[in-house]
Design a protein around this motif. Structure first.
Motif, PDB file in Angstrom:
ATOM      1  N   LEU A   1      -0.316   5.188  -0.857  1.00 46.04           N
ATOM      2  CA  LEU A   1       0.347   3.940  -0.014  1.00 46.04           C
ATOM      3  C   LEU A   1      -0.918   3.102   0.349  1.00 46.04           C
ATOM      4  O   LEU A   1      -1.617   3.644   1.398  1.00 46.04           O
ATOM      5  CB  LEU A   1       1.156   4.298   0.940  1.00 46.04           C
ATOM      6  CG  LEU A   1       2.250   3.589   1.658  1.00 46.04           C
ATOM      7  CD1 LEU A   1       3.187   3.086   0.388  1.00 46.04           C
ATOM      8  CD2 LEU A   1       2.983   4.280   2.671  1.00 46.04           C
ATOM      9  N   ALA A   2      -1.145   1.956   0.084  1.00 48.03           N
ATOM     10  CA  ALA A   2      -2.081   0.991   0.618  1.00 48.03           C
ATOM     11  C   ALA A   2      -1.845   0.393   2.069  1.00 48.03           C
ATOM     12  O   ALA A   2      -0.804   0.153   2.226  1.00 48.03           O
ATOM     13  CB  ALA A   2      -2.252  -0.212  -0.533  1.00 48.03           C
ATOM     14  N   ALA A   3      -2.862   0.414   2.697  1.00 50.49           N
ATOM     15  CA  ALA A   3      -2.728  -0.073   4.050  1.00 50.49           C
ATOM     16  C   ALA A   3      -4.123  -0.634   4.335  1.00 50.49           C
ATOM     17  O   ALA A   3      -5.346  -0.480   4.232  1.00 50.49           O
ATOM     18  CB  ALA A   3      -2.725   1.155   5.218  1.00 50.49           C
ATOM     19  N   PRO A   4      -3.949  -2.292   4.653  1.00 51.76           N
ATOM     20  CA  PRO A   4      -2.688  -2.921   4.641  1.00 51.76           C
ATOM     21  C   PRO A   4      -2.128  -3.246   3.659  1.00 51.76           C
ATOM     22  O   PRO A   4      -2.696  -3.373   2.561  1.00 51.76           O
ATOM     23  CB  PRO A   4      -3.100  -4.132   5.814  1.00 51.76           C
ATOM     24  CG  PRO A   4      -4.540  -4.390   5.257  1.00 51.76           C
ATOM     25  CD  PRO A   4      -5.078  -3.047   4.772  1.00 51.76           C
ATOM     26  N   ARG A   5      -0.616  -3.522   3.932  1.00 53.73           N
ATOM     27  CA  ARG A   5       0.268  -4.063   2.884  1.00 53.73           C
ATOM     28  C   ARG A   5       1.407  -5.090   3.641  1.00 53.73           C
ATOM     29  O   ARG A   5       1.532  -4.908   4.674  1.00 53.73           O
ATOM     30  CB  ARG A   5       0.905  -2.795   2.233  1.00 53.73           C
ATOM     31  CG  ARG A   5       1.687  -2.129   2.941  1.00 53.73           C
ATOM     32  CD  ARG A   5       2.391  -0.894   2.163  1.00 53.73           C
ATOM     33  NE  ARG A   5       2.994  -0.048   3.265  1.00 53.73           N
ATOM     34  CZ  ARG A   5       2.671   1.028   4.127  1.00 53.73           C
ATOM     35  NH1 ARG A   5       1.399   0.996   4.008  1.00 53.73           N
ATOM     36  NH2 ARG A   5       3.480   1.494   4.804  1.00 53.73           N
ATOM     37  N   GLY A   6       2.044  -5.698   2.658  1.00 51.79           N
ATOM     38  CA  GLY A   6       2.932  -6.329   3.021  1.00 51.79           C
ATOM     39  C   GLY A   6       2.879  -7.510   4.082  1.00 51.79           C
ATOM     40  O   GLY A   6       1.891  -7.908   4.179  1.00 51.79           O
ATOM     41  N   PHE A   7       3.943  -7.877   5.061  1.00 54.60           N
ATOM     42  CA  PHE A   7       3.868  -8.990   5.902  1.00 54.60           C
ATOM     43  C   PHE A   7       2.259  -9.403   6.410  1.00 54.60           C
ATOM     44  O   PHE A   7       1.695  -8.245   7.277  1.00 54.60           O
ATOM     45  CB  PHE A   7       4.675  -8.849   7.231  1.00 54.60           C
ATOM     46  CG  PHE A   7       6.312  -9.480   6.703  1.00 54.60           C
ATOM     47  CD1 PHE A   7       6.526  -9.681   5.356  1.00 54.60           C
ATOM     48  CD2 PHE A   7       7.214  -9.434   7.602  1.00 54.60           C
ATOM     49  CE1 PHE A   7       7.768 -10.185   4.997  1.00 54.60           C
ATOM     50  CE2 PHE A   7       8.498  -9.853   7.467  1.00 54.60           C
ATOM     51  CZ  PHE A   7       8.837 -10.131   5.895  1.00 54.60           C
TER      52      PHE A   7
END
Length: 316
Positions: free
Chosen positions: A10-16
């Motif tokens: 799960l990539a972080a950061p991701r999304g908004f």
């Protein structure tokens, strides 16, 4: 029946990102302050789930200002608009709120500053994308020339090779842009660049997280819309960084399960306009089919926040 094992990166950061978060908040606060309907010129951000949710709350999405009545508030999307749009709204005495991302506004100001110094601007961007249209529309016609590839640089017909500056669409692939900038600097050694990188922090961070997990994953799913530039770039970045299969999905229902047969690891990320609820939906769909082990790949922490316009912070 035993489920097959799957490692989920799960990539972080991701999304908004902060600009998207602010734009959505602007529409919600406008609805709370002035009631429905509130008109929004162009999709506030490029994500169907977000747009449908705001539409259900009373937002009306249109493509042009002429579709809006004079007596209802109108909001300009996060991608930015040509100067002619707020000028027309002011002429019609409309109540309007500009939700342009502050990092896009920074590029607009940069272009205007270079223009005021007598320079012609070259914009690195995608033709027809709302952000590109908005940035080019800050200056008179002919003052901003668009390039999409290094080959476009070779074909440029400029007014004065010694009087140029360049700006960049904020959602491009960092690697692609490097090649175009190199071509510009080779052909026009005197060209002026931005004081600070135009590609936004969120675009860069999401691409770096994808690069960090691409070689670990057999396949990658990017949650985002097909008209989202930064989401499409994430698919390209994943492929280039060594992931043999990268797919853009708007929702879990879009997953091509046949293409994922036999895989043992999947990377997941989301474009800057994709809400986390859609990532959760994709994870749930994978957990229904696999025995999932989750591993977060974090390459940066983000704590950026942009204020909404004062007109919305003031009480009615």
């Amino acid at each position: 029946m035993t489920k097959p094992q799957l490692t989920l990166y799960l990539a972080a950061p991701r999304g908004f990102c902060a600009g998207v978060d602010r734009a959505i908040k602007i529409v919600e606060m406008a609805l709370a302050k002035w009631g429905a309907p509130v008109f929004v010129r162009h999709e506030i951000v490029h994500n169907k789930y977000v747009v449908d949710d705001l539409r259900a709350k009373g937002a009306v999405f249109v493509e042009e200002l002429e579709e809006c009545p004079d007596d209802r508030p109108v909001i300009f999307s996060a991608h930015g608009v040509p100067k002619s749009v707020p000028a027309e709204a002011a002429k019609r005495d409309m109540l309007y709120v500009d939700a342009t991302c502050p990092l896009v506004s920074k590029v607009h100001i940069e272009a205007e500053r270079h223009h005021a110094s007598g320079l012609q601007i070259i914009m690195i961007g995608h033709a027809g994308h709302p952000e590109t249209v908005g940035t080019m529309g800050q200056l008179p016609e002919g003052e901003v020339l668009l390039v999409e590839t290094p080959a476009d640089v070779a074909a440029l017909n400029v007014r004065d090779p010694a009087g140029l500056a360049f700006v960049t669409q904020t959602t491009l692939s960092v690697d692609d842009t490097i090649d175009i900038v190199a071509a510009l600097q080779k052909r026009f050694p005197a060209i002026k660049g931005p004081h600070k990188e135009d590609i936004c922090y969120a675009t860069t961070n999401r691409q770096e997280a994808v690069k960090a997990m691409a070689h670990k994953a057999d396949a990658m799913l990017v949650v985002g819309a097909p008209n989202s530039s930064n989401s499409r770039r994430l698919v390209e970045v994943g492929t280039r960084a060594g992931c043999s299969y990268s797919q853009l999905v708007q929702r879990a229902t879009d997953i091509d399960w046949r293409a994922l047969e036999g895989i043992r690891s999947i990377g997941i990320t989301a474009g800057a306009s994709a809400p986390e609820v859609l990532v959760d939906e994709v994870i749930a769909a994978l957990q229904a089919r696999y025995d999932v082990t989750m591993v977060e790949i974090e390459t940066a922490k983000e704590n950026v926040e942009f204020k909404v316009p004062r007109v919305l912070r003031e009480t009615a």
